[in-house]
Design a protein around this motif. Structure first.
Motif, short mmCIF file in Angstrom:
data_model
loop_
_atom_site.label_atom_id
_atom_site.label_comp_id
_atom_site.label_asym_id
_atom_site.label_seq_id
_atom_site.Cartn_x
_atom_site.Cartn_y
_atom_site.Cartn_z
N HIS A 128 0.83 -1.20 0.00
CA HIS A 128 0.00 0.00 0.00
C HIS A 128 0.87 1.26 0.00
CE1 HIS A 128 -3.83 -2.16 1.66
NE2 HIS A 128 -3.64 -2.37 0.37
N ALA A 129 1.96 1.24 0.77
CA ALA A 129 2.85 2.39 0.81
C ALA A 129 3.45 2.67 -0.57
CB ALA A 129 3.97 2.16 1.83
N GLU A 130 3.90 1.63 -1.23
CA GLU A 130 4.53 1.81 -2.54
C GLU A 130 3.52 2.25 -3.60
OE1 GLU A 130 7.72 2.09 -2.99
OE2 GLU A 130 7.97 1.63 -0.86
N MET A 131 2.29 1.75 -3.50
CA MET A 131 1.24 2.19 -4.42
C MET A 131 0.98 3.69 -4.22
SD MET A 131 -1.36 -1.07 -4.23
CE MET A 131 -2.58 -0.45 -5.40
N CYS A 132 0.84 4.11 -2.97
CA CYS A 132 0.60 5.52 -2.68
C CYS A 132 1.77 6.38 -3.13
CB CYS A 132 0.31 5.72 -1.19
SG CYS A 132 -1.32 5.14 -0.70
N GLU A 133 2.97 5.90 -2.93
CA GLU A 133 4.16 6.62 -3.39
C GLU A 133 4.10 6.80 -4.90
OE1 GLU A 133 7.56 8.76 -2.88
OE2 GLU A 133 6.55 7.77 -1.20
N ASP A 134 3.75 5.74 -5.59
CA ASP A 134 3.66 5.77 -7.05
C ASP A 134 2.60 6.76 -7.52
OD1 ASP A 134 4.40 4.64 -9.70
OD2 ASP A 134 2.32 3.90 -9.68
N TRP A 135 1.53 6.91 -6.76
CA TRP A 135 0.45 7.84 -7.11
C TRP A 135 0.75 9.27 -6.69
CZ3 TRP A 135 -3.48 4.10 -4.48
CH2 TRP A 135 -3.74 3.01 -5.32
N GLY A 136 1.86 9.49 -5.99
CA GLY A 136 2.23 10.83 -5.56
C GLY A 136 1.72 11.22 -4.19
N TYR A 137 1.24 10.26 -3.43
CA TYR A 137 0.73 10.54 -2.08
C TYR A 137 1.81 10.20 -1.05
CZ TYR A 137 -3.66 10.49 -4.70
OH TYR A 137 -4.64 10.72 -5.62
N GLY A 138 2.86 11.01 -1.01
CA GLY A 138 4.01 10.74 -0.16
C GLY A 138 3.69 10.70 1.32
N LYS A 139 2.82 11.60 1.77
CA LYS A 139 2.46 11.65 3.19
C LYS A 139 1.75 10.35 3.60
CE LYS A 139 -0.05 14.57 6.49
NZ LYS A 139 -0.92 15.74 6.62
N LEU A 140 0.82 9.92 2.79
CA LEU A 140 0.09 8.69 3.07
C LEU A 140 1.02 7.48 2.99
CD1 LEU A 140 -2.75 7.75 3.78
CD2 LEU A 140 -3.24 7.58 1.34
N SER A 141 1.90 7.48 2.00
CA SER A 141 2.89 6.42 1.87
C SER A 141 3.73 6.33 3.13
CB SER A 141 3.78 6.68 0.66
OG SER A 141 4.84 5.75 0.61
N GLY A 142 4.15 7.47 3.64
CA GLY A 142 4.96 7.49 4.85
C GLY A 142 4.24 6.91 6.05
N SER A 143 2.94 7.19 6.16
CA SER A 143 2.20 6.64 7.31
C SER A 143 2.07 5.13 7.20
CB SER A 143 0.84 7.32 7.47
OG SER A 143 -0.06 6.94 6.47
N PHE A 144 1.89 4.61 5.97
CA PHE A 144 1.85 3.15 5.78
C PHE A 144 3.21 2.54 6.12
CE2 PHE A 144 -1.72 3.79 2.54
CZ PHE A 144 -2.70 3.29 3.38
N LYS A 145 4.29 3.19 5.68
CA LYS A 145 5.63 2.66 5.95
C LYS A 145 5.93 2.66 7.44
CE LYS A 145 7.68 3.75 1.49
NZ LYS A 145 8.62 4.61 0.74
#
Length: 154
Positions: free
Chosen positions: A28-45
């Motif tokens: 999920h983090a990598e998907m969000c990162e790929d979509w440009g949602y860095g903040k959300l990616s960070g919370s998943f990570k």
């Protein structure tokens, strides 16, 4: 120290859940990162890293109890195709995890392994926090609308 077999099996079941969560959060983090949602990616990570620490504690405890950690089992990993589905799937996973930890804490008390119970209670606090964080995200998506919420996640 030879531990209770039922408790060791339960710890391995909890370990399976933690390993599953790590994988689900990382995807999920990598998907969000790929979509440009860095903040959300960070919370998943961040949650994935916490789950890794939980897995480590469980492995340490299983070894201390002279059991064998089973790291090859994973439960079904539920990858969301969109952010709301990801958060929903992660929330479901965490709610089940809280239930599993509560049951394991009762078992540890019944077999008089209070040190294991204390470790499980410590992990449970983190899992409760994960539920709370995911519910916050769900509330924000509902209150802001998905588009506005996502615009805040860059």
């Amino acid at each position: 120290m030879k531990g209770n077999e039922k408790l060791i099996d339960t710890l391995n079941s909890l370990l399976e859940g933690e390993l599953t969560a790590i994988n689900q959060y990382i995807v999920h983090a990598e998907m969000c990162e790929d979509w440009g949602y860095g903040k959300l990616s960070g919370s998943f990570k961040t949650r994935a890293i916490t789950e890794m620490k939980h897995a480590e504690k469980l492995i340490e405890r299983i070894l201390f109890l002279e059991g064998t950690p089973i790291v090859s089992n994973l439960s079904d990993i539920n990858i969301g195709k969109e952010v709301p589905e990801q958060v929903k799937n992660d929330h479901s996973l965490e709610v089940d995890t809280v239930k599993d930890y509560n049951e394991a804490i009762v078992l540890a008390g019944e077999v008089l392994d209070y040190a294991t119970r204390d470790i499980l209670m410590e992990i449970l606090k983190d899992e409760d926090q994960h539920v709370d964080e995911l519910e916050e995200l769900q509330d924000q998506m509902d209150q802001m609308s998905l588009q506005i919420f996502l615009s805040t996640q860059n």
